[in-house]
Design a protein around this motif. Structure first.
Motif, PDB file in Angstrom:
ATOM      1  N   SER A 294       0.802  -1.230   0.000  1.00  0.00           N
ATOM      2  CA  SER A 294       0.000   0.000   0.000  1.00  0.00           C
ATOM      3  C   SER A 294       0.829   1.272   0.000  1.00  0.00           C
ATOM      4  O   SER A 294       0.285   2.363  -0.190  1.00  0.00           O
ATOM      5  N   CYS A 295       2.144   1.177   0.225  1.00  0.00           N
ATOM      6  CA  CYS A 295       2.971   2.373   0.422  1.00  0.00           C
ATOM      7  C   CYS A 295       3.789   2.753  -0.801  1.00  0.00           C
ATOM      8  O   CYS A 295       4.716   3.564  -0.696  1.00  0.00           O
ATOM      9  N   THR A 296       3.487   2.192  -1.949  1.00  0.00           N
ATOM     10  CA  THR A 296       4.257   2.526  -3.142  1.00  0.00           C
ATOM     11  C   THR A 296       3.846   3.896  -3.674  1.00  0.00           C
ATOM     12  O   THR A 296       2.726   4.364  -3.469  1.00  0.00           O
ATOM     13  N   SER A 297       4.771   4.527  -4.390  1.00  0.00           N
ATOM     14  CA  SER A 297       4.591   5.916  -4.813  1.00  0.00           C
ATOM     15  C   SER A 297       3.692   6.030  -6.037  1.00  0.00           C
ATOM     16  O   SER A 297       3.503   5.070  -6.794  1.00  0.00           O
ATOM     17  N   ASN A 298       3.165   7.246  -6.246  1.00  0.00           N
ATOM     18  CA  ASN A 298       2.404   7.535  -7.454  1.00  0.00           C
ATOM     19  C   ASN A 298       3.273   7.361  -8.693  1.00  0.00           C
ATOM     20  O   ASN A 298       2.817   6.901  -9.739  1.00  0.00           O
ATOM     21  N   GLY A 299       4.547   7.747  -8.546  1.00  0.00           N
ATOM     22  CA  GLY A 299       5.460   7.632  -9.674  1.00  0.00           C
ATOM     23  C   GLY A 299       5.650   6.195 -10.123  1.00  0.00           C
ATOM     24  O   GLY A 299       5.768   5.917 -11.323  1.00  0.00           O
ATOM     25  N   ALA A 379      20.546   0.859 -14.733  1.00  0.00           N
ATOM     26  CA  ALA A 379      19.944   2.093 -14.214  1.00  0.00           C
ATOM     27  C   ALA A 379      19.193   2.849 -15.296  1.00  0.00           C
ATOM     28  O   ALA A 379      18.270   3.621 -14.994  1.00  0.00           O
ATOM     29  N   ASP A 380      19.566   2.617 -16.559  1.00  0.00           N
ATOM     30  CA  ASP A 380      18.870   3.293 -17.658  1.00  0.00           C
ATOM     31  C   ASP A 380      17.397   2.890 -17.726  1.00  0.00           C
ATOM     32  O   ASP A 380      16.569   3.628 -18.270  1.00  0.00           O
ATOM     33  N   LEU A 381      17.077   1.706 -17.175  1.00  0.00           N
ATOM     34  CA  LEU A 381      15.690   1.257 -17.177  1.00  0.00           C
ATOM     35  C   LEU A 381      14.799   2.116 -16.287  1.00  0.00           C
ATOM     36  O   LEU A 381      13.571   2.081 -16.406  1.00  0.00           O
ATOM     37  N   LEU A 382      15.418   2.904 -15.395  1.00  0.00           N
ATOM     38  CA  LEU A 382      14.657   3.698 -14.441  1.00  0.00           C
ATOM     39  C   LEU A 382      14.531   5.161 -14.848  1.00  0.00           C
ATOM     40  O   LEU A 382      14.044   5.990 -14.065  1.00  0.00           O
ATOM     41  N   GLN A 383      14.954   5.505 -16.060  1.00  0.00           N
ATOM     42  CA  GLN A 383      14.961   6.912 -16.469  1.00  0.00           C
ATOM     43  C   GLN A 383      13.573   7.546 -16.422  1.00  0.00           C
ATOM     44  O   GLN A 383      13.439   8.746 -16.160  1.00  0.00           O
ATOM     45  N   GLU A 384      12.526   6.780 -16.680  1.00  0.00           N
ATOM     46  CA  GLU A 384      11.174   7.337 -16.724  1.00  0.00           C
ATOM     47  C   GLU A 384      10.457   7.260 -15.375  1.00  0.00           C
ATOM     48  O   GLU A 384       9.284   7.639 -15.280  1.00  0.00           O
ATOM     49  N   LEU A 385      11.151   6.815 -14.341  1.00  0.00           N
ATOM     50  CA  LEU A 385      10.520   6.717 -13.030  1.00  0.00           C
ATOM     51  C   LEU A 385      10.472   8.089 -12.373  1.00  0.00           C
ATOM     52  O   LEU A 385      11.512   8.708 -12.123  1.00  0.00           O
ATOM     53  N   ARG A 386       9.284   8.579 -12.097  1.00  0.00           N
ATOM     54  CA  ARG A 386       9.113   9.858 -11.401  1.00  0.00           C
ATOM     55  C   ARG A 386       9.182   9.598  -9.898  1.00  0.00           C
ATOM     56  O   ARG A 386       8.381   8.838  -9.355  1.00  0.00           O
ATOM     57  N   GLU A 387      10.117  10.226  -9.240  1.00  0.00           N
ATOM     58  CA  GLU A 387      10.333   9.977  -7.824  1.00  0.00           C
ATOM     59  C   GLU A 387       9.859  11.159  -6.989  1.00  0.00           C
ATOM     60  O   GLU A 387       9.905  12.306  -7.435  1.00  0.00           O
ATOM     61  N   PRO A 388       9.403  10.899  -5.748  1.00  0.00           N
ATOM     62  CA  PRO A 388       8.920  11.996  -4.901  1.00  0.00           C
ATOM     63  C   PRO A 388      10.061  12.921  -4.494  1.00  0.00           C
ATOM     64  O   PRO A 388      11.207  12.490  -4.356  1.00  0.00           O
ATOM     65  N   ALA A 389       9.712  14.198  -4.305  1.00  0.00           N
ATOM     66  CA  ALA A 389      10.713  15.143  -3.806  1.00  0.00           C
ATOM     67  C   ALA A 389      10.945  14.927  -2.315  1.00  0.00           C
ATOM     68  O   ALA A 389      12.059  15.105  -1.815  1.00  0.00           O
ATOM     69  N   LYS A 448       1.430  17.958 -10.317  1.00  0.00           N
ATOM     70  CA  LYS A 448       2.083  17.170  -9.274  1.00  0.00           C
ATOM     71  C   LYS A 448       1.051  16.689  -8.265  1.00  0.00           C
ATOM     72  O   LYS A 448       0.013  17.316  -8.056  1.00  0.00           O
ATOM     73  N   GLU A 449       1.384  15.563  -7.652  1.00  0.00           N
ATOM     74  CA  GLU A 449       0.409  14.917  -6.766  1.00  0.00           C
ATOM     75  C   GLU A 449       1.111  14.234  -5.609  1.00  0.00           C
ATOM     76  O   GLU A 449       1.949  13.360  -5.802  1.00  0.00           O
ATOM     77  N   GLU A 470       5.512  15.560  -4.316  1.00  0.00           N
ATOM     78  CA  GLU A 470       6.331  15.716  -5.523  1.00  0.00           C
ATOM     79  C   GLU A 470       6.902  17.119  -5.665  1.00  0.00           C
ATOM     80  O   GLU A 470       7.481  17.449  -6.695  1.00  0.00           O
ATOM     81  N   GLN A 471       6.767  17.941  -4.605  1.00  0.00           N
ATOM     82  CA  GLN A 471       7.357  19.274  -4.651  1.00  0.00           C
ATOM     83  C   GLN A 471       7.987  19.617  -3.312  1.00  0.00           C
ATOM     84  O   GLN A 471       7.547  19.146  -2.266  1.00  0.00           O
ATOM     85  N   ALA A 472       9.023  20.413  -3.345  1.00  0.00           N
ATOM     86  CA  ALA A 472       9.721  20.812  -2.127  1.00  0.00           C
ATOM     87  C   ALA A 472       8.767  21.562  -1.204  1.00  0.00           C
ATOM     88  O   ALA A 472       8.054  22.469  -1.631  1.00  0.00           O
ATOM     89  N   GLY A 473       8.747  21.186   0.051  1.00  0.00           N
ATOM     90  CA  GLY A 473       7.875  21.813   1.030  1.00  0.00           C
ATOM     91  C   GLY A 473       6.465  21.263   1.049  1.00  0.00           C
ATOM     92  O   GLY A 473       5.670  21.609   1.928  1.00  0.00           O
ATOM     93  N   GLY A 474       6.134  20.401   0.091  1.00  0.00           N
ATOM     94  CA  GLY A 474       4.781  19.875   0.002  1.00  0.00           C
ATOM     95  C   GLY A 474       4.409  18.967   1.152  1.00  0.00           C
ATOM     96  O   GLY A 474       3.256  18.938   1.594  1.00  0.00           O
ATOM     97  N   MET A 475       5.384  18.211   1.645  1.00  0.00           N
ATOM     98  CA  MET A 475       5.090  17.272   2.726  1.00  0.00           C
ATOM     99  C   MET A 475       4.695  18.008   4.003  1.00  0.00           C
ATOM    100  O   MET A 475       3.747  17.611   4.698  1.00  0.00           O
ATOM    101  N   LYS A 476       5.371  19.118   4.280  1.00  0.00           N
ATOM    102  CA  LYS A 476       5.031  19.903   5.469  1.00  0.00           C
ATOM    103  C   LYS A 476       3.625  20.472   5.342  1.00  0.00           C
ATOM    104  O   LYS A 476       2.852  20.501   6.309  1.00  0.00           O
TER     105      LYS A 476
END
Length: 505
Positions: A294-299, A379-389, A448-449, A470-476
């Protein structure tokens, strides 16, 4: 108590197979923890005293124990691995399996209940160590020695893995040593995984001289054998860079979890590891379904969809996701991979077995394949992975005496708050499917989400809050608004205080 658990497992197997205990054979292995040899010996004595045949393997791994129920020439009726996986050195336990897989929770409950009954019938108290030890020694001496054999199984399991890799790679010019020219670092963290370097990768031609922490040591002097552990990632990263290796492999104590480090020293675990395994799996099984916790990212969900696959986000707990994958396959929904962010992962092609070694070796096979075909690094296989900020997990200990009821009370109140409009936050939306707690997506603008998930812990007496942005300061910002919920429920003050710690410090 392990003696009586051995008794109980023999009875359970007899009932399951419909055969007499005297016809059963059970393998027993252990990790390097300091308490493991005595626990393994006690359990083996209990099995033999009940009349079952016992194959004592000594140091082993959880996946190997399962394969001892599968590989021709062994095909044991059951297997037990003495281990506490990545838990602290003062913990220990046992994992049980048959050729059908690991035992379910209800089976374990039945087993332990029967073991307690057997101990009581024998006049033993588990808390009385001296009486218990004397009883076990006496019973062990009375058991027939013909029932117990000592088997060096790990080399046979390693040979099985080597042959699997040779077939999968099918190297056109060097089929027996297809890893020649590759440098691979293995860090088992002084757990049970050194054989991957010494007996699998090395004999296939890989240079494993940069490997670290190979010596089994139950005190785990360097770092915990855990691919999520920051020290483990840092140590493996340093070893990869120092030896100019192509890949680093991190293993947990009993080798049912893994993670990797790429040639540039980047850790590939959690969402990144699932993404990498999904890329490999979906190339071989296009359009099929990947089950995660259940804890996997949107990306990660977007990444799987971008590969043409389908994503089924389910519950925490590797047995939960494996069972869901098996259920989907049986229902006609092809599902080749089930994987947790912790590094637990099972594949349909590998008996749905929770197997860290198999996952890591699949990545090695992919690395070789890409070089043979003139492609880039894994690592090239992960180029399209959007990671959380930003991402974090907050755990709050439940103070109530009824932990389960309190966890359900907190999450039910949160669901009511979400249904009522999240305190006026129109950009907060409940996810369409929730199987564990309640997950809310937070629209952050510019496409962003973020998200948050409030859930009871699977194993610990905790309420767990997972948050990503997905943006700086968003978690706070997410946590600040979440405080509105807790302020409406002063009975959850301990949760409020914990969230405030993260918001205001």
């Amino acid at each position: 108590m392990m003696f009586f658990i051995g008794n109980a497992f023999a009875e359970w197997l007899a009932a399951k197979t419909g055969r007499p205990i005297s016809s059963l054979r059970v393998s027993v292995g252990r990790d390097p923890r300091l308490s493991s040899p005595l626990m393994a010996a006690s359990l083996a004595a209990g099995l033999a005293a009940a009349g079952a045949g016992v194959a004592r393997f000594g140091p082993c791994t959880t996946p190997a124990m399962f394969m001892s129920c599968i590989l021709p020439g062994h095909e044991n009726d059951g297997a037990v691995m003495i281990t506490a996986s990545h838990l602290p050195v003062n913990r220990n336990g046992a994992k049980f399996c048959t050729g059908e897989g690991g035992l379910e929770k209800k089976d374990i409950t039945q087993l332990l209940t029967r073991a307690a009954e057997l101990a009581e019938e024998a006049g033993q108290r588990p808390s009385d160590r001296h009486t218990d030890a004397a009883f076990v020694i006496t019973a062990a001496l009375q058991a027939s020695r013909s029932l117990v054999s000592y088997v060096d199984f790990l080399p046979e399991y390693a040979a099985y893995l080597r042959e699997l890799m040779k077939r999968s790679i099918a190297h056109p010019t060097n089929p027996d040593a297809p890893l020649t020219g590759f440098k691979i670092v293995v860090d088992p963290g002084n757990g049970g995984g050194a054989f991957i370097a010494d007996q699998v990768l090395g004999p296939l031609g890989a240079d494993v001289s940069g490997s670290i922490n190979l010596e089994p040591d139950g005190s785990f002097p360097n770092h915990m054998p855990n691919p999520e552990d920051k020290q483990a990632v840092a140590a493996t990263r340093a070893a990869v860079l120092d030896s100019n290796a192509d890949l680093g492999i991190m293993l947990d104590t009993d080798v049912d979890r893994s993670g990797v480090v790429d040639r540039n020293g980047n850790g590939i675990n959690r969402n990144r590891y699932i993404a990498l395994m999904s890329a490999i799996t979906l190339r071989e099984n296009p359009g099929e379904t990947i089950v995660t916790d259940s804890c996997t990212s949107n990306g990660l969900a977007a990444f799987i969809r971008g590969l043409g696959g389908k994503h089924f986000r389910y519950k925490k707990g590797y047995k939960n996701i494996i069972n869901k994958g098996q259920e989907l396959n049986a229902a006609g929904v092809p599902c080749p991979l089930m994987m947790e962010t912790s590094g637990h992962g099972a594949m349909r092609e590998n008996y749905f077995l929770d197997d860290g070694a198999y996952g890591a070796l699949k990545i090695v096979i992919e690395m070789v394949r890409r070089r043979l075909e003139g492609q880039g690094d894994i690592a090239d296989l992960l180029q399209e992975l959007r990671e959380p900020a930003e991402a974090m997990e907050i755990r709050v200990a439940i103070q109530a005496s009824d932990v389960r009821a309190e966890g359900e009370r907190v999450t039910a109140a949160f669901k009511q708050w979400v249904d009522a409009g999240c305190g006026g936050a129109s950009h907060w939306k409940l996810e369409d499917e929730n199987y564990e707690g309640w997950r809310v997506k937070v629209l952050e603008g510019d496409g962003k989400e973020g998200w948050l998930l409030l859930r009871p812990s699977l194993h610990d007496p905790d309420i767990v809050l997972n948050v990503e942005s997905e943006q700086a300061g968003g978690m706070k910002a997410i946590l600040q608004h979440l405080l509105e919920f807790f302020k409406e429920h002063p009975e959850f003050q301990v949760c409020t205080a914990k969230v405030e710690d993260y918001v205001y410090t």
